[in-house]
Enzyme design. Structure first.
Site, PDB file in Angstrom:
ATOM      1  N   TYR A   1      -2.005  -1.384  10.390  1.00  0.00           N
ATOM      2  CA  TYR A   1      -1.972  -1.449   8.921  1.00  0.00           C
ATOM      3  C   TYR A   1      -0.649  -0.897   8.393  1.00  0.00           C
ATOM      4  CZ  TYR A   1      -3.956  -1.073   4.160  1.00  0.00           C
ATOM      5  OH  TYR A   1      -4.211  -1.199   2.816  1.00  0.00           O
TER       6      TYR A   1
ATOM      7  N   SER B   1       0.877  -1.176   0.000  1.00  0.00           N
ATOM      8  CA  SER B   1       0.000   0.000   0.000  1.00  0.00           C
ATOM      9  C   SER B   1       0.911   1.221   0.000  1.00  0.00           C
ATOM     10  CB  SER B   1      -0.852   0.007   1.277  1.00  0.00           C
ATOM     11  OG  SER B   1      -1.433   1.275   1.500  1.00  0.00           O
TER      12      SER B   1
HETATM   13  P1  NAD Z   1     -11.395  -6.145  -0.110  1.00  0.00           P
HETATM   14  O1  NAD Z   1     -11.988  -6.066   1.252  1.00  0.00           O
HETATM   15  O2  NAD Z   1     -12.211  -5.821  -1.308  1.00  0.00           O
HETATM   16  O3  NAD Z   1     -10.750  -7.584  -0.358  1.00  0.00           O
HETATM   17  C1  NAD Z   1     -10.019  -8.245   0.615  1.00  0.00           C
HETATM   18  C2  NAD Z   1      -9.933  -9.703   0.246  1.00  0.00           C
HETATM   19  O4  NAD Z   1      -9.200 -10.380   1.275  1.00  0.00           O
HETATM   20  C3  NAD Z   1     -11.294 -10.378   0.151  1.00  0.00           C
HETATM   21  O5  NAD Z   1     -11.273 -11.355  -0.859  1.00  0.00           O
HETATM   22  C4  NAD Z   1     -11.429 -11.027   1.519  1.00  0.00           C
HETATM   23  O6  NAD Z   1     -12.315 -12.151   1.536  1.00  0.00           O
HETATM   24  C5  NAD Z   1      -9.994 -11.454   1.755  1.00  0.00           C
HETATM   25  N1  NAD Z   1      -9.681 -11.719   3.148  1.00  0.00           N
HETATM   26  C6  NAD Z   1      -9.855 -10.914   4.227  1.00  0.00           C
HETATM   27  N2  NAD Z   1      -9.440 -11.553   5.337  1.00  0.00           N
HETATM   28  C7  NAD Z   1      -9.011 -12.770   4.938  1.00  0.00           C
HETATM   29  C8  NAD Z   1      -8.472 -13.883   5.618  1.00  0.00           C
HETATM   30  N3  NAD Z   1      -8.307 -13.896   6.948  1.00  0.00           N
HETATM   31  N4  NAD Z   1      -8.133 -14.980   4.906  1.00  0.00           N
HETATM   32  C9  NAD Z   1      -8.316 -15.012   3.566  1.00  0.00           C
HETATM   33  N5  NAD Z   1      -8.811 -13.980   2.865  1.00  0.00           N
HETATM   34  C10 NAD Z   1      -9.165 -12.882   3.556  1.00  0.00           C
HETATM   35  O7  NAD Z   1     -10.109  -5.212  -0.009  1.00  0.00           O
HETATM   36  P2  NAD Z   1      -9.119  -4.621  -1.120  1.00  0.00           P
HETATM   37  O8  NAD Z   1      -9.211  -3.150  -1.029  1.00  0.00           O
HETATM   38  O9  NAD Z   1      -9.290  -5.285  -2.436  1.00  0.00           O
HETATM   39  O10 NAD Z   1      -7.719  -5.013  -0.462  1.00  0.00           O
HETATM   40  C11 NAD Z   1      -6.842  -5.971  -1.023  1.00  0.00           C
HETATM   41  C12 NAD Z   1      -5.430  -5.617  -0.616  1.00  0.00           C
HETATM   42  O11 NAD Z   1      -5.079  -4.345  -1.147  1.00  0.00           O
HETATM   43  C13 NAD Z   1      -5.222  -5.526   0.898  1.00  0.00           C
HETATM   44  O12 NAD Z   1      -3.961  -6.083   1.251  1.00  0.00           O
HETATM   45  C14 NAD Z   1      -5.224  -4.028   1.143  1.00  0.00           C
HETATM   46  O13 NAD Z   1      -4.503  -3.678   2.281  1.00  0.00           O
HETATM   47  C15 NAD Z   1      -4.550  -3.543  -0.127  1.00  0.00           C
HETATM   48  N6  NAD Z   1      -4.784  -2.126  -0.419  1.00  0.00           N
HETATM   49  C16 NAD Z   1      -6.040  -1.646  -0.614  1.00  0.00           C
HETATM   50  C17 NAD Z   1      -6.208  -0.303  -0.891  1.00  0.00           C
HETATM   51  C18 NAD Z   1      -7.552   0.312  -1.139  1.00  0.00           C
HETATM   52  O14 NAD Z   1      -7.631   1.538  -1.232  1.00  0.00           O
HETATM   53  N7  NAD Z   1      -8.618  -0.461  -1.274  1.00  0.00           N
HETATM   54  C19 NAD Z   1      -5.103   0.545  -0.974  1.00  0.00           C
HETATM   55  C20 NAD Z   1      -3.845   0.026  -0.753  1.00  0.00           C
HETATM   56  C21 NAD Z   1      -3.698  -1.318  -0.490  1.00  0.00           C
END
Ligand code: NAD
Length: 256
Positions: A151, A138
């Site tokens: 985080y 991130s």
């Molecule tokens: P999201 O909530 O849409 O997806 C998260 C995914 O992780 C889902 O498929 C969920 O079922 C899975 N998950 C959660 N806990 C779990 C567990 N214990 N075991 C297995 N699977 C699990 O979120 P997202 O925004 O797509 O995030 C995905 C990644 O991107 C994360 O690592 C997040 O930190 C990172 N990220 C997101 C953003 C943003 O703005 N959305 C920005 C930077 C980084």
């Protein structure tokens, strides 16, 4: 470009993980999906791209389940060629109010799970002399925001793990790099938009503008499709010597 390869994408039932899985599948890679919630719809979306799709529901906070997922993927597809460590959760609170069990869960899911998948994926990648490990960190792997202690610690940690993984495999065909998105409008961020809308008594659309305005100079969300395209680049021959980078796609957030 990736025909015959297999990609395991953790947390791919939603958001960024699903976007990356679809981008890799569009290049011909077979996909092992993982995550919570409905997996039939994501599975159908990826299968529609003409590749083989598996699913394993391992909880990324549990090392024994991760081991089972790694073994199941090898049994079903031969080996993991591309490992995308993407599963992640968020919790927002000041340190003195931060529930210790939320801290432990974020460190386990957002950081330690990547260690467990990586350590089990590397031997077969080394044997094949080709592998791609992509850690979805991130912009919070590069800079901090108040009230996101666990985080930010986990994401800085995964950027460090990315560098060590890259160095340990630097003379092989196994590369490791991190992707550092800014705001992406997924369920993880929608919760933060909702919280802002409620706190400021403003509409959803206004809350999105507030969130972007605080951090992201482009005033645009990064999309899962754009992040998928970056993952495809990391898997391409042009990226053979891209090793240990933390590449932000953050609308200028970290440039400030
Ligand atoms: P999201 O909530 O849409 O997806 C998260 C995914 O992780 C889902 O498929 C969920 O079922 C899975 N998950 C959660 N806990 C779990 C567990 N214990 N075991 C297995 N699977 C699990 O979120 P997202 O925004 O797509 O995030 C995905 C990644 O991107 C994360 O690592 C997040 O930190 C990172 N990220 C997101 C953003 C943003 O703005 N959305 C920005 C930077 C980084």
């Amino acid at each position: 470009m990736l025909k015959g390869k297999t990609a395991l994408v953790t947390g791919s039932t939603s958001g960024i993980g699903l976007g990356i899985a679809k981008a890799l599948a569009a290049q011909g890679a077979n996909i092992m999906l993982n995550g919570f919630g409905d997996h039939e719809a994501p599975r159908a979306e990826v299968a529609a791209l003409g590749v083989k799709v598996g699913f394993h529901g391992a909880d990324m906070s549990r090392p024994a389940e991760i081991e089972d997922m790694m073994k199941a993927t090898a049994a079903q597809f031969g080996r993991v060629d591309i490992l995308v460590n993407n599963a992640g959760i968020q919790h927002v609170a000041r340190i003195e109010d931060f529930p210790p069990e939320r801290w432990d869960a974020i460190i386990a899911i957002n950081l330690s799970s990547a260690f467990h998948t990586t350590r089990q994926a590397i031997p077969a990648m080394r044997q094949a002399n080709w592998g791609r490990i992509i850690n979805v960190a991130s912009v919070h792997g590069l800079v901090a925001t108040a009230e996101k202690s666990a985080y930010v610690a986990a994401k800085h940690g995964i950027v460090g793990l990315t560098k060590v993984t890259a160095l340990e495999n630097a003379t092989s065909g196994v590369t490791c790099n991190a992707i550092c998105p800014g705001w992406v409008l997924t369920p993880l961020v929608q919760k933060q938009v909702d919280a802002r809308a409620a706190a400021l008594k403003i509409s959803n659309e206004e809350a999105k503008k507030v969130l972007l305005g605080e951090k992201e100079p482009s005033m645009q969300f990064t999309t899962p499709e754009e992040l998928g395209a970056l993952a495809v680049f990391f898997c391409s021959p042009a990226a053979d010597n891209v090793r240990g980078v933390a590449w932000n796609m953050d609308g200028g957030w970290a440039a400030q």
